[in-house]
Design a protein around this motif. Sequence first.
Motif, PDB file in Angstrom:
ATOM      1  N   PRO A 107       0.832  -1.216   0.000  1.00 20.57           N
ATOM      2  CA  PRO A 107       0.000   0.000   0.000  1.00 20.57           C
ATOM      3  C   PRO A 107       0.860   1.257   0.000  1.00 20.57           C
ATOM      4  CG  PRO A 107       0.073  -0.961   2.194  1.00 20.57           C
ATOM      5  CD  PRO A 107       0.836  -1.892   1.301  1.00 20.57           C
ATOM      6  N   PHE A 108       0.402   2.285  -0.718  1.00 15.42           N
ATOM      7  CA  PHE A 108       1.140   3.552  -0.736  1.00 15.42           C
ATOM      8  C   PHE A 108       0.162   4.699  -0.917  1.00 15.42           C
ATOM      9  CE2 PHE A 108       0.765   2.325  -5.144  1.00 15.42           C
ATOM     10  CZ  PHE A 108       0.573   3.514  -5.840  1.00 15.42           C
ATOM     11  N   SER A 109       0.599   5.888  -0.558  1.00 18.29           N
ATOM     12  CA  SER A 109      -0.231   7.075  -0.732  1.00 18.29           C
ATOM     13  C   SER A 109       0.672   8.274  -0.953  1.00 18.29           C
ATOM     14  CB  SER A 109      -1.131   7.305   0.482  1.00 18.29           C
ATOM     15  OG  SER A 109      -0.364   7.748   1.589  1.00 18.29           O
ATOM     16  N   MET A 110       0.104   9.304  -1.568  1.00 21.51           N
ATOM     17  CA  MET A 110       0.868  10.537  -1.806  1.00 21.51           C
ATOM     18  C   MET A 110       0.141  11.773  -1.297  1.00 21.51           C
ATOM     19  SD  MET A 110       2.696   9.800  -5.489  1.00 21.51           S
ATOM     20  CE  MET A 110       1.542   8.619  -6.144  1.00 21.51           C
ATOM     21  N   ASP A 111      -0.989  11.562  -0.630  1.00 22.80           N
ATOM     22  CA  ASP A 111      -1.732  12.697  -0.081  1.00 22.80           C
ATOM     23  C   ASP A 111      -1.719  12.717   1.445  1.00 22.80           C
ATOM     24  OD1 ASP A 111      -3.313  10.542   0.485  1.00 22.80           O
ATOM     25  OD2 ASP A 111      -5.172  11.382  -0.325  1.00 22.80           O
ATOM     26  N   GLY A 112      -0.839  11.903   2.046  1.00 26.86           N
ATOM     27  CA  GLY A 112      -0.751  11.857   3.496  1.00 26.86           C
ATOM     28  C   GLY A 112      -1.627  10.813   4.140  1.00 26.86           C
ATOM     29  N   SER A 113      -2.395  10.067   3.354  1.00 27.00           N
ATOM     30  CA  SER A 113      -3.219   8.990   3.920  1.00 27.00           C
ATOM     31  C   SER A 113      -2.312   7.918   4.508  1.00 27.00           C
ATOM     32  CB  SER A 113      -4.113   8.376   2.840  1.00 27.00           C
ATOM     33  OG  SER A 113      -4.975   9.347   2.287  1.00 27.00           O
ATOM     34  N   THR A 114      -2.661   7.433   5.692  1.00 30.21           N
ATOM     35  CA  THR A 114      -1.823   6.444   6.362  1.00 30.21           C
ATOM     36  C   THR A 114      -2.659   5.269   6.846  1.00 30.21           C
ATOM     37  OG1 THR A 114      -2.048   7.528   8.516  1.00 30.21           O
ATOM     38  CG2 THR A 114      -0.180   8.198   7.144  1.00 30.21           C
ATOM     39  N   LEU A 115      -1.973   4.214   7.234  1.00 33.95           N
ATOM     40  CA  LEU A 115      -2.599   3.048   7.848  1.00 33.95           C
ATOM     41  C   LEU A 115      -2.190   3.003   9.313  1.00 33.95           C
ATOM     42  CD1 LEU A 115      -1.847   0.475   5.013  1.00 33.95           C
ATOM     43  CD2 LEU A 115      -4.022   1.624   5.460  1.00 33.95           C
ATOM     44  N   ASN A 116      -3.051   2.459  10.163  1.00 33.25           N
ATOM     45  CA  ASN A 116      -2.795   2.443  11.598  1.00 33.25           C
ATOM     46  C   ASN A 116      -1.833   1.327  11.984  1.00 33.25           C
ATOM     47  OD1 ASN A 116      -4.532   4.609  12.168  1.00 33.25           O
ATOM     48  ND2 ASN A 116      -6.306   3.250  12.234  1.00 33.25           N
ATOM     49  N   PHE A 117      -1.041   1.590  12.994  1.00 32.04           N
ATOM     50  CA  PHE A 117      -0.194   0.571  13.591  1.00 32.04           C
ATOM     51  C   PHE A 117      -1.030  -0.282  14.546  1.00 32.04           C
ATOM     52  CE2 PHE A 117       2.813   3.835  12.385  1.00 32.04           C
ATOM     53  CZ  PHE A 117       3.871   3.105  11.850  1.00 32.04           C
ATOM     54  N   ASP A 118      -0.621  -1.517  14.722  1.00 26.33           N
ATOM     55  CA  ASP A 118      -1.297  -2.419  15.641  1.00 26.33           C
ATOM     56  C   ASP A 118      -1.263  -1.840  17.054  1.00 26.33           C
ATOM     57  OD1 ASP A 118      -2.329  -5.290  16.196  1.00 26.33           O
ATOM     58  OD2 ASP A 118      -0.722  -5.012  17.645  1.00 26.33           O
ATOM     59  N   ILE A 119      -2.403  -1.868  17.738  1.00 23.73           N
ATOM     60  CA  ILE A 119      -2.488  -1.217  19.052  1.00 23.73           C
ATOM     61  C   ILE A 119      -1.585  -1.897  20.078  1.00 23.73           C
ATOM     62  CG2 ILE A 119      -4.498  -2.569  19.810  1.00 23.73           C
ATOM     63  CD1 ILE A 119      -5.463   0.076  21.186  1.00 23.73           C
ATOM     64  N   MET A 120      -1.444  -3.220  20.006  1.00 22.59           N
ATOM     65  CA  MET A 120      -0.566  -3.902  20.959  1.00 22.59           C
ATOM     66  C   MET A 120       0.885  -3.508  20.738  1.00 22.59           C
ATOM     67  SD  MET A 120      -1.930  -5.500  23.348  1.00 22.59           S
ATOM     68  CE  MET A 120      -0.380  -6.195  23.912  1.00 22.59           C
ATOM     69  N   ALA A 121       1.275  -3.333  19.483  1.00 24.92           N
ATOM     70  CA  ALA A 121       2.641  -2.885  19.191  1.00 24.92           C
ATOM     71  C   ALA A 121       2.875  -1.497  19.770  1.00 24.92           C
ATOM     72  CB  ALA A 121       2.876  -2.887  17.680  1.00 24.92           C
ATOM     73  N   ARG A 122       1.891  -0.626  19.635  1.00 26.81           N
ATOM     74  CA  ARG A 122       2.032   0.729  20.169  1.00 26.81           C
ATOM     75  C   ARG A 122       2.130   0.710  21.690  1.00 26.81           C
ATOM     76  NH1 ARG A 122      -3.171   2.715  17.225  1.00 26.81           N
ATOM     77  NH2 ARG A 122      -3.073   4.452  18.698  1.00 26.81           N
ATOM     78  N   ILE A 123       1.334  -0.127  22.330  1.00 27.26           N
ATOM     79  CA  ILE A 123       1.383  -0.217  23.794  1.00 27.26           C
ATOM     80  C   ILE A 123       2.749  -0.709  24.253  1.00 27.26           C
ATOM     81  CG2 ILE A 123       0.484  -1.526  25.761  1.00 27.26           C
ATOM     82  CD1 ILE A 123      -2.279  -1.356  24.461  1.00 27.26           C
ATOM     83  N   LEU A 124       3.250  -1.758  23.616  1.00 25.43           N
ATOM     84  CA  LEU A 124       4.511  -2.364  24.044  1.00 25.43           C
ATOM     85  C   LEU A 124       5.710  -1.457  23.805  1.00 25.43           C
ATOM     86  CD1 LEU A 124       3.860  -5.982  22.744  1.00 25.43           C
ATOM     87  CD2 LEU A 124       4.101  -5.308  25.134  1.00 25.43           C
ATOM     88  N   LEU A 125       5.657  -0.640  22.759  1.00 22.69           N
ATOM     89  CA  LEU A 125       6.818   0.178  22.399  1.00 22.69           C
ATOM     90  C   LEU A 125       6.722   1.622  22.879  1.00 22.69           C
ATOM     91  CD1 LEU A 125       7.491  -1.038  18.720  1.00 22.69           C
ATOM     92  CD2 LEU A 125       8.664  -1.735  20.821  1.00 22.69           C
ATOM     93  N   MET A 126       5.519   2.108  23.164  1.00 22.45           N
ATOM     94  CA  MET A 126       5.379   3.527  23.480  1.00 22.45           C
ATOM     95  C   MET A 126       5.144   3.809  24.961  1.00 22.45           C
ATOM     96  SD  MET A 126       3.187   4.849  20.173  1.00 22.45           S
ATOM     97  CE  MET A 126       3.574   6.587  20.443  1.00 22.45           C
ATOM     98  N   LEU A 127       4.654   2.825  25.706  1.00 21.21           N
ATOM     99  CA  LEU A 127       4.495   3.043  27.144  1.00 21.21           C
ATOM    100  C   LEU A 127       5.824   2.850  27.860  1.00 21.21           C
ATOM    101  CD1 LEU A 127       1.070   1.313  27.882  1.00 21.21           C
ATOM    102  CD2 LEU A 127       1.527   3.721  27.441  1.00 21.21           C
ATOM    103  N   ASP A 128       5.859   3.176  29.133  1.00 20.02           N
ATOM    104  CA  ASP A 128       7.044   2.998  29.969  1.00 20.02           C
ATOM    105  C   ASP A 128       6.880   1.702  30.747  1.00 20.02           C
ATOM    106  OD1 ASP A 128       8.993   3.063  31.975  1.00 20.02           O
ATOM    107  OD2 ASP A 128       8.940   5.246  32.118  1.00 20.02           O
TER     108      ASP A 128
END
Length: 651
Positions: free
Chosen positions: A424-445
Amino acid sequence: MPFSKTAIYLLCVLLLLSIFVTNLLNSIATDHSYSENQREGENFTKYLADKYGRITDAKENLIWFMQISDIHLSIFRDPGRISQFQQFCDNTVKKIKPAIVLATGDLTDAKAKDNLGSSQVKTEWIYYHNIIKESRVTEETVWLDIRGNHDNFNIRTLNSQENFFRNFSVQGKTYPKSYVHYEEKNGVRVAFIGIDACPEPGLRRPFNFVGILDSQEQQQIRTLQAEANAKADHIVWFGHYPTSCILSLDTGTEKLDLRTLIGDSKGSQVYVCGHLHTMAGRVPKMYTRHRKGYMEIELGDWKDNRMYRLAAIDHGIFSFVDQKHNTWPLVLVTNPKHAKYTLPGREPLQLIPDSTHLRILAFSDVNIDTVQISFDKISWMNCKQSEGPLYVCQWLPHLFLRDINYLYVTVSDELGKEAFVEHPFSMDGSTLNFDIMARILLMLDARVVFQAIFGSLLLMNVLPLVYLRWQRQPPTCRRRLTRYVLRSLWLLSKIDKIYYPIVLYAVYVPLGPWAVGELIDGHVGVVFAWGILIKGTFLPEPFTYMYGGVQLLFIQIPLIFVLSHTLQKRLYSSYSRGLKRLIENLPFIMLLSVQLLLAYFFWLEYGSLAFIFGPLRTWSVLLSVALWYKILTLSPDYCRKLVHLNEHTPS
């Protein structure tokens, strides 16, 4: 109409839950990172766009590198780790020909044959050293290795003879801790900054899970970052621990916030790491984008999954793909950029709509036969080989300026092996979401998470009993089982010789020492909930909270229910013998078995001294037996008093 107490309690719980969820979602948000440094990012990406120019079919302005992590070479288990690592160095690296190979920690397993004890095993390090030497892989590429927590088990000091990383790794003799390497190829200047967060001293497992940066290492990392900002256009950070598992000590001056430091480097695009092993396969794509706009991507382990990563910087745009060993062909699309992994303000995405060619890196262990692309899976176009592994195809990017679009790639080699990629690709800034568990594991303390879990379990252990003790009658409930449990707990809370030991133990756990033992060979330390004292040093190892949480979740909380059930049997069942008596006490026997097993594991991990002087694991066994025995031997008068108390409460 006045609210009932239950309604008020429910509203309070919902309010607290909503606050928690709001804070959690705000902590792991990835959709507003660019706005924090928008002006600076625009200037930087314009500089990169001017430097690299238009994306065409030429090989210039392209560099690619690889990562391998959590190799865990072991002499006790899975010999395939060693033989296939040999294949990786002999064949895979030489086929791909990367500029750099990043080996991000846990190079050896360092675990005893029983899988519980932990110490450095020289033979494992010799295997690692000999494979790299005999394969001559360092003649083909630059091998940048760094320590992980397993490489730091049972190490008294950085200079102790047990620290085999110094003598048997590629970089250890020159760079025993954090370091930077500069690489310039095809007009791309990249700084690779390695972060060594292994604490000193290095304890035996399991109290060696979280990385710690002391004052000296914090200053070293600041120096490396300032130097890299001046010398390189791109910075790739690498280390073993995810940023969520790295703790910076408060040094009395300005404490280093690693995420902020990485984000403040204009050329930072990615931090690559390992350590979490994709959570045993539950989060296979553990990727996220931090608030400052750079990505953090954890790589699946070599230990069980034989994973490695190919990454590239093409005209300033970062791309990557994770691949299983001996799976060919290997395909990486570098233009257009994958929609999920775009880094506004850190890469010149404005070059994509003006590019003349799609660009694809394709590798196999034999010759590539065809590379084809399609946008509809119906019409396929052949790509031509530009130079080496780079395949290109002319395209019309103005046809794809809106929304998410999909590029399909098929690659086949001369043996008929095929790879299919949906990109998938975009040129207007459209994005896809990251997996919520990945975000929790990598972004929390991790420290905050461990403390929250421990604190919650501690409150669950004591508050219900405290609340019930102050009630003149047990709470009513329509469900028979719930009513039975509440009445049992209420009766239990009325027995002083049961209630007070449970409450006092709950008070002791967060305050008193959990164990005194040989945490490192030749050195006795003391384990508390809030850290570890050893060799005159305080290590604020947050994993102790999780270790204590296991005790609370699987021993102490179940113990309360088992004791309350035993009390009910004691009050209302006639005396039984033989098999029936054994069955009645089976819940406690099972719980005691688990408790003894955990104490036995602790003995294997830290030895006899820690087992004997271990209030958390060993002494709690004695407490459990004493409380259970106390219920079984309650005096008849006391039993009659409790029965009378129970029978005179409303149903």
